[in-house]
Design a protein around this motif. Sequence first.
Motif, mmCIF file in Angstrom:
data_model
loop_
_atom_site.group_PDB
_atom_site.id
_atom_site.type_symbol
_atom_site.label_atom_id
_atom_site.label_comp_id
_atom_site.label_asym_id
_atom_site.label_seq_id
_atom_site.Cartn_x
_atom_site.Cartn_y
_atom_site.Cartn_z
ATOM 1 N N PHE A 9 0.827 -1.213 0.000
ATOM 2 C CA PHE A 9 0.000 0.000 0.000
ATOM 3 C C PHE A 9 0.861 1.263 0.000
ATOM 4 O O PHE A 9 0.459 2.297 -0.530
ATOM 5 N N THR A 10 2.049 1.198 0.585
ATOM 6 C CA THR A 10 2.924 2.371 0.596
ATOM 7 C C THR A 10 3.242 2.810 -0.832
ATOM 8 O O THR A 10 3.230 4.010 -1.152
ATOM 9 N N ARG A 11 3.487 1.849 -1.716
ATOM 10 C CA ARG A 11 3.777 2.166 -3.098
ATOM 11 C C ARG A 11 2.557 2.761 -3.798
ATOM 12 O O ARG A 11 2.666 3.677 -4.608
ATOM 13 N N ILE A 12 1.372 2.256 -3.446
ATOM 14 C CA ILE A 12 0.144 2.795 -4.032
ATOM 15 C C ILE A 12 -0.073 4.234 -3.569
ATOM 16 O O ILE A 12 -0.438 5.114 -4.362
ATOM 17 N N ALA A 13 0.173 4.489 -2.274
ATOM 18 C CA ALA A 13 -0.080 5.819 -1.710
ATOM 19 C C ALA A 13 0.884 6.862 -2.255
ATOM 20 O O ALA A 13 0.568 8.060 -2.264
ATOM 21 N N GLU A 14 2.059 6.432 -2.701
ATOM 22 C CA GLU A 14 3.041 7.404 -3.219
ATOM 23 C C GLU A 14 2.526 8.160 -4.438
ATOM 24 O O GLU A 14 2.968 9.276 -4.716
ATOM 25 N N HIS A 15 1.599 7.570 -5.167
ATOM 26 C CA HIS A 15 1.100 8.173 -6.402
ATOM 27 C C HIS A 15 -0.267 8.820 -6.215
ATOM 28 O O HIS A 15 -0.944 9.105 -7.204
ATOM 29 N N LYS A 16 -0.677 9.005 -4.953
ATOM 30 C CA LYS A 16 -1.980 9.602 -4.694
ATOM 31 C C LYS A 16 -1.836 10.844 -3.831
ATOM 32 O O LYS A 16 -0.887 10.969 -3.047
ATOM 33 N N LEU A 17 -2.815 11.754 -3.972
ATOM 34 C CA LEU A 17 -2.849 12.917 -3.098
ATOM 35 C C LEU A 17 -3.214 12.483 -1.679
ATOM 36 O O LEU A 17 -3.892 11.460 -1.484
ATOM 37 N N PRO A 18 -2.764 13.236 -0.670
ATOM 38 C CA PRO A 18 -3.069 12.853 0.713
ATOM 39 C C PRO A 18 -4.563 12.633 0.961
ATOM 40 O O PRO A 18 -4.955 11.675 1.623
ATOM 41 N N TYR A 19 -5.410 13.530 0.416
ATOM 42 C CA TYR A 19 -6.855 13.383 0.639
ATOM 43 C C TYR A 19 -7.356 12.073 0.047
ATOM 44 O O TYR A 19 -8.146 11.360 0.670
ATOM 45 N N ASP A 20 -6.886 11.739 -1.170
ATOM 46 C CA ASP A 20 -7.320 10.504 -1.814
ATOM 47 C C ASP A 20 -6.862 9.282 -1.021
ATOM 48 O O ASP A 20 -7.577 8.280 -0.921
ATOM 49 N N THR A 21 -5.656 9.379 -0.471
ATOM 50 C CA THR A 21 -5.139 8.265 0.327
ATOM 51 C C THR A 21 -6.002 8.038 1.568
ATOM 52 O O THR A 21 -6.367 6.894 1.890
#
Length: 558
Positions: free
Chosen positions: A375-387
């Motif tokens: 999930f860390t890799r997925i979150a790297e490409h998302k905005l904080p709000y989206d995460t």
Amino acid sequence: MTILSANARKKMHLISGGALGSFVLLRFFNHSLGLISIGAMEAGRRVFTLIWQSVPGTVLLYGALLLHFLMALDSLYRRQTLRMPVGEALKIIFGLSLPFLLIPHVVAARVEPLLTGVAADYPQILRALWSTSAGTTRQTIALLFVWSHACLGAWFWMRGRDWFPRYEFLLYTVALLVPIFALLGFVNGARSLGRDYAEHGGYGDRAYVSEMRPRVDPALAENIRLAFYAGFAGLIGGTLAVRALPARGRIRVRYPDGRVAAVSRGFSVLEASRAAGIPHVSICGGRGRCSTCRVRVIEGLDGQPAPETAERATLTRIGAPDNVRLACQFRPTQNVTVVPILDTDSLGIKTQLARQNGGGRERRVAVLFCDLRDFTRIAEHKLPYDTVFLLNRYFAVIGEAVESSGGVIDKFIGDGALAIFGLKTPLPDACRQALAATVRLSAGIRTLNQTFEGELEQPLRLAIGLHAGPAIVGEMGYGQATSLTAVGDTINTASRLEGLAKEHDAELAVSVELVERAGLSLEGYRRMDIGLRGRKATLETWIVEDAARLSEVMPAQD
């Protein structure tokens, strides 16, 4: 020196209390038959008398009564201070007052029949009890005191048992209804005496009562009652006087903040703390059933009494070093300096005591550990709000899966979660609930992936670990961060299994023990033995690539 060990005294107190409790419960049931008729009460009395007025019944009853009273006096003698929790104080007050409330009834119902040779039946007993308003009030108060003492004693014994929460509501209901039915039967039986009762006034006529059966000389009966009163008062007074004698010797218990408690030799460190007004955690009430009162002895350990069986078992269980003792069981024979290990303020114990499970209990539970992979890799490409939005949707899936299966969420840890099953259910049911939650969780993640299919570069993948066994469940934390949680080897093992699922690119790693307790079979799936840190034996584990397929081997859920 003590003739009996603390463990033996506890067993004697418990056994004698159980015998007396059985007598009281049957007597109250007999009273409640008054709701039917006087005849039903009399029929019940004959059966009751057959049991308790036989030679074995009489020996058991009066032997238990004498032993229980002596054990109560022994407990009173061994107390250094009368400072104690309200529940303990009420139990002692009720217990010591019972003889004085019951003596008139015992003399009328047991002593007089022995002297006259004529046993009283229920109509005669009811007329005697209702001959004066004072007698009626005394009988009612005695009934309530007897039952309150019995319930408090039973509660102190049961509250730390792992099965108590499952039957708690039922037991409280019985505790409330038994005296209500007994009092209603008592009143209804007296009022149903009919014409005799009506003709002789609201409380009958003492002259009429005296004509019902041969009576002993009133002066003799009064002397017998006074002798009983004096005997019990003398025993209680003598116990209080002996415990106050200075000849028992004095020792000093020192605490790290400089406070000192001077107590008589033979009393526990916990009693010393209470005597000095020093807060000291003791969840089980000083019965050696927990380790919350433990202290570290920093001076004066040499020459002290060794731990008895119950204390040694608890200390061994928690892996305590030689200089750690249970304050409720450690009775110093010389001056000692101790440090309470659990501090009442820093652990928020004052708040926890008000909560049902605050003290902590050992329970056999099923544990679910789950985590999102990569999930860390997925979150790297998302905005904080989206995460945050995605995580909250994921946590909602976990919450719905766990709660709909009968479990509770312990905590969320990053993108992982810990859930517990079995806080209110037996372990086999808890294991089935944990497996059902796993199936729901797997299906929920698939639905979540479909919902966010256009936004995720790769689908969310779960790793789940399931295990069952003993864990300590209680309120833990600090201040506002205090919450119900679980700790122990079972939790660590479930976490290790979740990591094992990741290692084998599977969705679930579940211990064979949990599957067997659930009454299921996973033949056809991969089975392996894994080694766990700190364990010599291996743990048999099932590896399941697709947890949703477990629905094929599970019974239908309601």
